[in-house]
Design a protein around this motif. Sequence first.
Motif, PDB file in Angstrom:
ATOM      1  N   VAL A  61      45.755  51.436  54.782  1.00  0.00           N
ATOM      2  CA  VAL A  61      44.847  52.171  53.896  1.00  0.00           C
ATOM      3  C   VAL A  61      45.077  51.710  52.458  1.00  0.00           C
ATOM      4  O   VAL A  61      46.197  51.829  51.941  1.00  0.00           O
ATOM      5  N   PRO A  62      44.038  51.176  51.819  1.00  0.00           N
ATOM      6  CA  PRO A  62      44.208  50.746  50.417  1.00  0.00           C
ATOM      7  C   PRO A  62      44.662  51.916  49.544  1.00  0.00           C
ATOM      8  O   PRO A  62      44.180  53.045  49.717  1.00  0.00           O
ATOM      9  N   PRO A  63      45.595  51.676  48.620  1.00  0.00           N
ATOM     10  CA  PRO A  63      46.119  52.757  47.777  1.00  0.00           C
ATOM     11  C   PRO A  63      45.038  53.542  47.039  1.00  0.00           C
ATOM     12  O   PRO A  63      45.198  54.746  46.819  1.00  0.00           O
ATOM     13  N   ALA A  64      43.950  52.904  46.683  1.00  0.00           N
ATOM     14  CA  ALA A  64      42.878  53.589  45.952  1.00  0.00           C
ATOM     15  C   ALA A  64      42.282  54.752  46.745  1.00  0.00           C
ATOM     16  O   ALA A  64      41.699  55.673  46.158  1.00  0.00           O
ATOM     17  N   PHE A  65      42.418  54.743  48.062  1.00  0.00           N
ATOM     18  CA  PHE A  65      41.860  55.809  48.896  1.00  0.00           C
ATOM     19  C   PHE A  65      42.748  57.045  48.920  1.00  0.00           C
ATOM     20  O   PHE A  65      42.299  58.122  49.301  1.00  0.00           O
ATOM     21  N   GLY A  66      44.026  56.896  48.538  1.00  0.00           N
ATOM     22  CA  GLY A  66      44.940  58.033  48.550  1.00  0.00           C
ATOM     23  C   GLY A  66      45.261  58.508  49.961  1.00  0.00           C
ATOM     24  O   GLY A  66      44.688  58.032  50.933  1.00  0.00           O
ATOM     25  N   ASN A  67      46.161  59.424  50.113  1.00  0.00           N
ATOM     26  CA  ASN A  67      46.592  60.078  51.343  1.00  0.00           C
ATOM     27  C   ASN A  67      46.263  59.323  52.637  1.00  0.00           C
ATOM     28  O   ASN A  67      45.343  59.697  53.364  1.00  0.00           O
ATOM     29  N   PRO A  68      47.020  58.296  52.954  1.00  0.00           N
ATOM     30  CA  PRO A  68      46.726  57.507  54.156  1.00  0.00           C
ATOM     31  C   PRO A  68      46.802  58.307  55.450  1.00  0.00           C
ATOM     32  O   PRO A  68      46.063  58.042  56.390  1.00  0.00           O
ATOM     33  N   PRO A 108      37.154  48.013  54.713  1.00  0.00           N
ATOM     34  CA  PRO A 108      38.058  47.767  53.578  1.00  0.00           C
ATOM     35  C   PRO A 108      39.537  47.802  53.972  1.00  0.00           C
ATOM     36  O   PRO A 108      40.340  47.039  53.424  1.00  0.00           O
ATOM     37  N   ALA A 109      39.911  48.637  54.921  1.00  0.00           N
ATOM     38  CA  ALA A 109      41.302  48.669  55.374  1.00  0.00           C
ATOM     39  C   ALA A 109      41.671  47.374  56.090  1.00  0.00           C
ATOM     40  O   ALA A 109      42.785  46.872  55.949  1.00  0.00           O
ATOM     41  N   ASN A 110      40.721  46.820  56.839  1.00  0.00           N
ATOM     42  CA  ASN A 110      40.971  45.542  57.512  1.00  0.00           C
ATOM     43  C   ASN A 110      41.115  44.410  56.494  1.00  0.00           C
ATOM     44  O   ASN A 110      41.961  43.530  56.652  1.00  0.00           O
ATOM     45  N   VAL A 111      40.293  44.446  55.463  1.00  0.00           N
ATOM     46  CA  VAL A 111      40.396  43.444  54.390  1.00  0.00           C
ATOM     47  C   VAL A 111      41.743  43.581  53.691  1.00  0.00           C
ATOM     48  O   VAL A 111      42.444  42.587  53.464  1.00  0.00           O
ATOM     49  N   TYR A 112      42.120  44.799  53.370  1.00  0.00           N
ATOM     50  CA  TYR A 112      43.398  45.050  52.699  1.00  0.00           C
ATOM     51  C   TYR A 112      44.566  44.540  53.545  1.00  0.00           C
ATOM     52  O   TYR A 112      45.472  43.867  53.036  1.00  0.00           O
ATOM     53  N   ALA A 113      44.545  44.851  54.838  1.00  0.00           N
ATOM     54  CA  ALA A 113      45.631  44.418  55.723  1.00  0.00           C
ATOM     55  C   ALA A 113      45.724  42.896  55.782  1.00  0.00           C
ATOM     56  O   ALA A 113      46.813  42.331  55.738  1.00  0.00           O
ATOM     57  N   THR A 115      44.678  40.703  53.563  1.00  0.00           N
ATOM     58  CA  THR A 115      44.968  40.063  52.283  1.00  0.00           C
ATOM     59  C   THR A 115      46.304  40.490  51.669  1.00  0.00           C
ATOM     60  O   THR A 115      46.722  39.926  50.670  1.00  0.00           O
ATOM     61  N   HIS A 116      46.960  41.497  52.257  1.00  0.00           N
ATOM     62  CA  HIS A 116      48.233  41.977  51.723  1.00  0.00           C
ATOM     63  C   HIS A 116      49.377  41.847  52.733  1.00  0.00           C
ATOM     64  O   HIS A 116      50.382  42.548  52.629  1.00  0.00           O
ATOM     65  N   GLN A 117      49.218  40.969  53.700  1.00  0.00           N
ATOM     66  CA  GLN A 117      50.257  40.680  54.686  1.00  0.00           C
ATOM     67  C   GLN A 117      50.829  41.937  55.344  1.00  0.00           C
ATOM     68  O   GLN A 117      52.038  42.064  55.546  1.00  0.00           O
ATOM     69  N   ILE A 118      49.950  42.865  55.694  1.00  0.00           N
ATOM     70  CA  ILE A 118      50.359  44.068  56.414  1.00  0.00           C
ATOM     71  C   ILE A 118      50.635  43.676  57.861  1.00  0.00           C
ATOM     72  O   ILE A 118      49.874  42.918  58.465  1.00  0.00           O
ATOM     73  N   THR A 119      51.730  44.172  58.426  1.00  0.00           N
ATOM     74  CA  THR A 119      52.026  43.889  59.827  1.00  0.00           C
ATOM     75  C   THR A 119      51.588  45.072  60.685  1.00  0.00           C
ATOM     76  O   THR A 119      51.670  46.230  60.274  1.00  0.00           O
TER      77      THR A 119
END
Length: 155
Positions: A61-68, A108-113, A115-119
């Motif tokens: 969850v991108p930080p801009a969305f808050g409360n994941p 957007p969460a998929n894009v964030y993951a 582009t930010h090397q989320i595992t």
Amino acid sequence: MAPLIVFVVVTLLARLAGSLNPGRGDFATLPGALRAGVAALFLLTGGAHFIGMRADLMRMVPPAFGNPGFWVTLTGLAELAGAIGILIPVTRRLAAVGLLLLLLAVFPANVYAATHQITLDGEAATPLFQRSIEQIVYFAAVLWAGFGRATVLRS
């Protein structure tokens, strides 16, 4: 990759089952078989929001969305509801619309993951290009499953 495999395998098995009894049953049509695949896909991914991958999904969850935690719970419930709704004739179209909107909302969460090397489950997130193609496939499948003509293909 597991959700895509589940979607394809369940759709093909449902279509095979429908071809064994042509003209009868929901799986005798491609939209009917797709409904089974879409339901399996969203049951799998929706369940992952609560069991096994919740922490990984919260990191997406991108930080801009808050409360994941809130967003993961909300999207998980929406996926489970859509999976059930797509199988019920009276709610099929409404569920399809909901799932289509959900696919757009979670992108957007998929894009964030990507582009930010989320595992996810210890593996790198699906690369953005591949995930975008998968998203288009899922979108088309939900659209066809929810609104496709239920004509039976004759051999």
